[in-house]
Scaffold this motif. Sequence first.
Motif, mmCIF file in Angstrom:
data_model
loop_
_atom_site.group_PDB
_atom_site.id
_atom_site.type_symbol
_atom_site.label_atom_id
_atom_site.label_comp_id
_atom_site.label_asym_id
_atom_site.label_seq_id
_atom_site.Cartn_x
_atom_site.Cartn_y
_atom_site.Cartn_z
ATOM 1 N N ARG A 92 3.466 7.739 -6.983
ATOM 2 C CA ARG A 92 3.915 8.914 -7.747
ATOM 3 C C ARG A 92 3.544 8.816 -9.221
ATOM 4 O O ARG A 92 3.192 9.813 -9.843
ATOM 5 C CB ARG A 92 5.430 9.074 -7.631
ATOM 6 N N THR A 93 3.614 7.622 -9.791
ATOM 7 C CA THR A 93 3.413 7.448 -11.225
ATOM 8 C C THR A 93 1.958 7.224 -11.593
ATOM 9 O O THR A 93 1.484 7.758 -12.593
ATOM 10 C CB THR A 93 4.260 6.262 -11.739
ATOM 11 N N TYR A 94 1.236 6.443 -10.795
ATOM 12 C CA TYR A 94 -0.114 6.016 -11.172
ATOM 13 C C TYR A 94 -1.215 6.546 -10.259
ATOM 14 O O TYR A 94 -2.387 6.393 -10.574
ATOM 15 C CB TYR A 94 -0.178 4.480 -11.223
ATOM 16 N N GLY A 95 -0.856 7.087 -9.114
ATOM 17 C CA GLY A 95 -1.861 7.654 -8.212
ATOM 18 C C GLY A 95 -2.114 6.810 -6.975
ATOM 19 O O GLY A 95 -1.748 5.627 -6.910
ATOM 20 N N ALA A 97 -4.998 5.724 -5.625
ATOM 21 C CA ALA A 97 -5.974 4.629 -5.735
ATOM 22 C C ALA A 97 -5.317 3.361 -6.261
ATOM 23 O O ALA A 97 -5.577 2.252 -5.766
ATOM 24 C CB ALA A 97 -7.140 5.041 -6.627
ATOM 25 N N VAL A 98 -4.456 3.499 -7.249
ATOM 26 C CA VAL A 98 -3.762 2.341 -7.821
ATOM 27 C C VAL A 98 -2.812 1.750 -6.782
ATOM 28 O O VAL A 98 -2.735 0.525 -6.617
ATOM 29 C CB VAL A 98 -3.026 2.721 -9.125
ATOM 30 N N LYS A 103 -1.437 -2.637 -2.969
ATOM 31 C CA LYS A 103 -1.179 -3.056 -1.582
ATOM 32 C C LYS A 103 -2.227 -4.064 -1.121
ATOM 33 O O LYS A 103 -1.904 -5.076 -0.489
ATOM 34 C CB LYS A 103 -1.161 -1.829 -0.663
ATOM 35 N N ARG A 104 -3.496 -3.810 -1.445
ATOM 36 C CA ARG A 104 -4.575 -4.721 -1.060
ATOM 37 C C ARG A 104 -4.353 -6.101 -1.694
ATOM 38 O O ARG A 104 -4.440 -7.125 -1.022
ATOM 39 C CB ARG A 104 -5.930 -4.155 -1.482
ATOM 40 N N LEU A 105 -4.037 -6.107 -2.994
ATOM 41 C CA LEU A 105 -3.790 -7.367 -3.696
ATOM 42 C C LEU A 105 -2.562 -8.086 -3.127
ATOM 43 O O LEU A 105 -2.561 -9.305 -2.965
ATOM 44 C CB LEU A 105 -3.617 -7.126 -5.193
ATOM 45 N N LYS A 134 -8.458 -2.089 -12.954
ATOM 46 C CA LYS A 134 -9.573 -1.721 -12.073
ATOM 47 C C LYS A 134 -9.800 -0.207 -12.046
ATOM 48 O O LYS A 134 -10.927 0.250 -11.940
ATOM 49 C CB LYS A 134 -9.314 -2.233 -10.655
ATOM 50 N N ASN A 135 -8.714 0.561 -12.154
ATOM 51 C CA ASN A 135 -8.799 2.023 -12.060
ATOM 52 C C ASN A 135 -8.730 2.718 -13.417
ATOM 53 O O ASN A 135 -8.531 3.927 -13.483
ATOM 54 C CB ASN A 135 -7.690 2.546 -11.150
#
Length: 170
Positions: A92-95, A97-98, A103-105, A134-135
Amino acid sequence: MFNKPLSEEELQLIRCTEEVLSNLNEKDNNCVKAAAEYLCRKRLGGVTPLDKIAAKYNAQLICVYKWYERLFQMGFKYPRDWLEYYLEVVRRTYGEAVAREVKRLYDFLKSKGAVEGLKIGGVVAALLYYAARKNNVKYDVVKAAYEFDSYPETVVKNIVLFQWHIYGII
């Protein structure tokens, strides 16, 4: 007349409430409906007071509270999963992609055993640092710490701890 379409938040609330009610034999009980809606609103980050939801269903506040307590004892918790809850906050806050990068990390660090024993809020706040970089999203360690119920010092410690794993030094 015409009904306006439901927002995504309203649809999520309806789905969550129906999911909780589908596991009970008390579907016609207004106290249960109000308790389920309150639980789901909390899961979705809502702040509607219990008394307003009880009034919406024309149910007594004490009855709704007792059912909310019973739902909790039955395993219907808020939030259902802290990682999912914090990822939703990131989304909600960062989008999106972030959130995907966090989650991947997290999955990567979990596979290395690097998040064992750490509070999930401090972990997500630290991983947000890497995902935001990264984003190309602005990151503030103090804001992130308070968003994810942690201390800035803890977040900074986690950022340093995780860099060894993320950059392949360990």
